[in-house]
Design an enzyme around this catalytic site. Structure first.
Site, PDB file in Angstrom:
ATOM      1  CD  GLU A 139      -2.896  -1.124   0.113  1.00 17.00           C
ATOM      2  OE1 GLU A 139      -3.237  -0.166  -0.180  1.00 17.00           O
ATOM      3  OE2 GLU A 139      -3.760  -2.422  -0.049  1.00 17.00           O
TER       4      GLU A 139
ATOM      5  CB  CYS B 127      -1.480   7.518   0.878  1.00 16.87           C
ATOM      6  SG  CYS B 127      -2.940   6.469   1.586  1.00 16.87           S
TER       7      CYS B 127
END
Ligand code: NAD
Length: 473
Positions: A225, A259
């Site tokens: 991720e 993110c």
């Protein structure tokens, strides 16, 4: 926010010692093939929910100390979203773990075929600091619900959050199945030498490569991720005021340290300056005339990131904000424009409260700008034009696309969350978290009856035709 408190105050990174014996014991237990019952799995999820319930206040305090995060934002992402995900997983677990039956062709009849969710065994979860609880608790829930044991390595960059989890988390789950470890990159490197059956990593793309290379030594599957640069693409028909508000909300939440934040904006050249004015209005509306005094605006996590972000503001023109205060690790919500094509702020992930706005002439130029860069984790498109929506959804590659908003894909429970290319591989959230920690094992159960002679030698043309027919039915 934690520079007055060095990492070594809370977690002695240099002295962080791997609990090797426990690790080896965990490995032995996993290798012995102990199957985890359904009730064991549910109990672990209940434990994680109780951890959040019991430590909610301390979690919010840790987030304030580590990141200067306001309680509303902290509660939303690290408490409410975490609990909602785990509760949903608990509610659907039996259904999600059920064998999935598939068609068995005549050639294997009488028989049944299905997919069994098999736990990988021993999982390693390496976490980040920006959402330090969420990025640990969600994968851990998936690992345990799937029936794995897990080693969790917390991020050293959010030391108070790490200290809280290190002190308490193991007491809420089966200590024979979970080890929580503190420490920095050296500890992660040591851990990566060990044989795991699955590695779940959240962090930078650069470190993702290191993790994947280490995993290759044991042929361990990985979920990565990662981050990247998420474009917000505005079309000429886009209502500016609401788009600017949504983009500013997503960019400046947690001082840009997330993110999925929109990382830069592509706007039609005639809209570039009106958009900047609308962004300025949104910033003022959210954080008042002096964002440093706002309770809703977070701080940069440490001096290293603070200095890195200041360096990114050297290119182009500061259109909004630009103020900073090293003693407070404060950088104002900042909008940059008039940037040269090679500006670092347009190349590397910003991960801070800086938003470059780039003008484009034709929509094709904007799409080319996106395509020339590594595949983003998220792409945000603002337009009412359905044809353009389809063109962008199908004609670009990214982990996700949100049309006319930002971030909200994360709260849609049925959607996978993950990147593609350099923004990651694999996904989590909802049943995808369970899948990330499970091997989809193919099972066929045959009867001893109907042992068709056609499959056995010696072969003939008739047998050949019969087999072809049986396999295709
Ligand atoms: P990071 O890669 O620096 O650290 C992540 C983990 O890796 C930490 O536990 C750290 O100790 C460890 N680590 C760091 N350097 C290492 C090395 N050389 N060898 C082995 N392990 C090492 O990431 P970060 O700064 O904590 O987090 C920010 C990044 O994470 C951003 O790029 C952000 O976009 C990304 N992120 C992605 C997601 C997602 O779900 N896609 C979520 C949060 C953050």
């Amino acid at each position: 926010m934690n520079d007055d408190l060095t990492n070594t105050d809370v977690i002695n990174t240099a002295e962080a010692i791997l609990p090797e014996r426990r690790l080896e014991r965990l490995r032995t237990v996993v290798d012995a093939g102990m199957a985890r019952s359904f009730s064991w799995r549910k109990t672990q999820l209940d434990g994680l929910l109780r951890f959040v319930e019991d430590h909610q206040t301390a979690m919010l305090e840790a987030l304030k100390a580590d990141l200067g995060r306001c309680p509303t934002e902290a509660r939303l992402v690290d408490v409410t979203m975490v609990c909602a995900e785990i509760q949903r997983m608990r509610r659907h677990l039996r259904k999600w773990l059920r064998p999935r039956f598939v068609h068995t062709p005549l050639a294997a009849q009488p028989g049944k075929s299905w997919i069994e969710q098999e736990p990988f065994g021993l999982a390693l979860i390496l976490g980040t600091w920006n959402y330090p609880f969420q990025q640990i608790l969600l994968p851990l829930a998936g690992a345990l619900a799937a029936g794995n044991a897990a080693v969790v390595k917390l991020s050293e960059v959010a030391p108070r959050a790490a200290a809280l989890m290190a002190a308490h988390l193991e007491h809420y789950v089966d200590p024979e199945a979970v080890i929580v470890i503190t420490g920095g990159p050296e500890t992660a490197s040591q851990l990566l030498e060990f044989r795991f059956d699955k590695i779940f990593f959240s962090g930078q793309s650069r470190v993702g490569r290191i993790v994947m290379a280490a995993a290759a030594a044991h042929l361990t599957p990985v979920t990565l991720e990662l981050g990247g640069k998420n474009p917000a693409l505005l079309a000429p028909d886009c209502p500016l005021e609401v788009a600017a508000r949504r983009i500013a909300w997503g960019r400046f939440m947690n001082a840009g340290q997330l993110c999925v934040a929109p990382d830069y904006v592509l706007a039609p050249e005639p809209l570039r300056l009106p958009l900047i004015a609308a962004l300025q209005r949104a910033i003022k509306r959210f954080y008042g005339p002096d964002p440093q005094r706002s309770d809703s605006f977070a701080r940069i996590v440490n001096q290293r990131h603070f200095q890195r972000l200041l360096a990114l503001m050297h290119d182009g023109r500061i259109a909004v904000g630009g103020q900073s205060d090293p003693a407070d690790l404060y950088i104002a919500p900042t909008v940059l424009t008039d940037l040269p094509g090679h500006a670092a702020v347009l190349e590397e992930e910003i991960f801070g409260p800086i938003l470059p706005v780039v003008g484009y002439a034709e929509i094709e130029d904007a799409l080319a700008f996106v395509r020339q860069r590594p595949k983003p984790l998220a792409l945000y498109l603002f337009t009412r034009n359905r044809r353009l929506q389809q063109q962008v959804i199908r004609g670009t590659s990214s982990g996700s696309v949100v049309v006319n908003d930002v971030l909200v894909n994360q709260i849609v429970p049925g959607l996978p969350f993950g990147g593609v290319g350099s923004s990651g591989m694999g996904a989590f959230h909802g049943r995808y978290t369970l899948d990330a920690f499970s091997h989809a094992k193919a099972v066929v159960r045959r009867s001893f009856r109907a042992d068709i002679d056609a499959r056995y030698p010696p072969f003939s043309e008739m047998k050949d035709q019969l087999l072809t027919w049986l396999i295709s039915r």
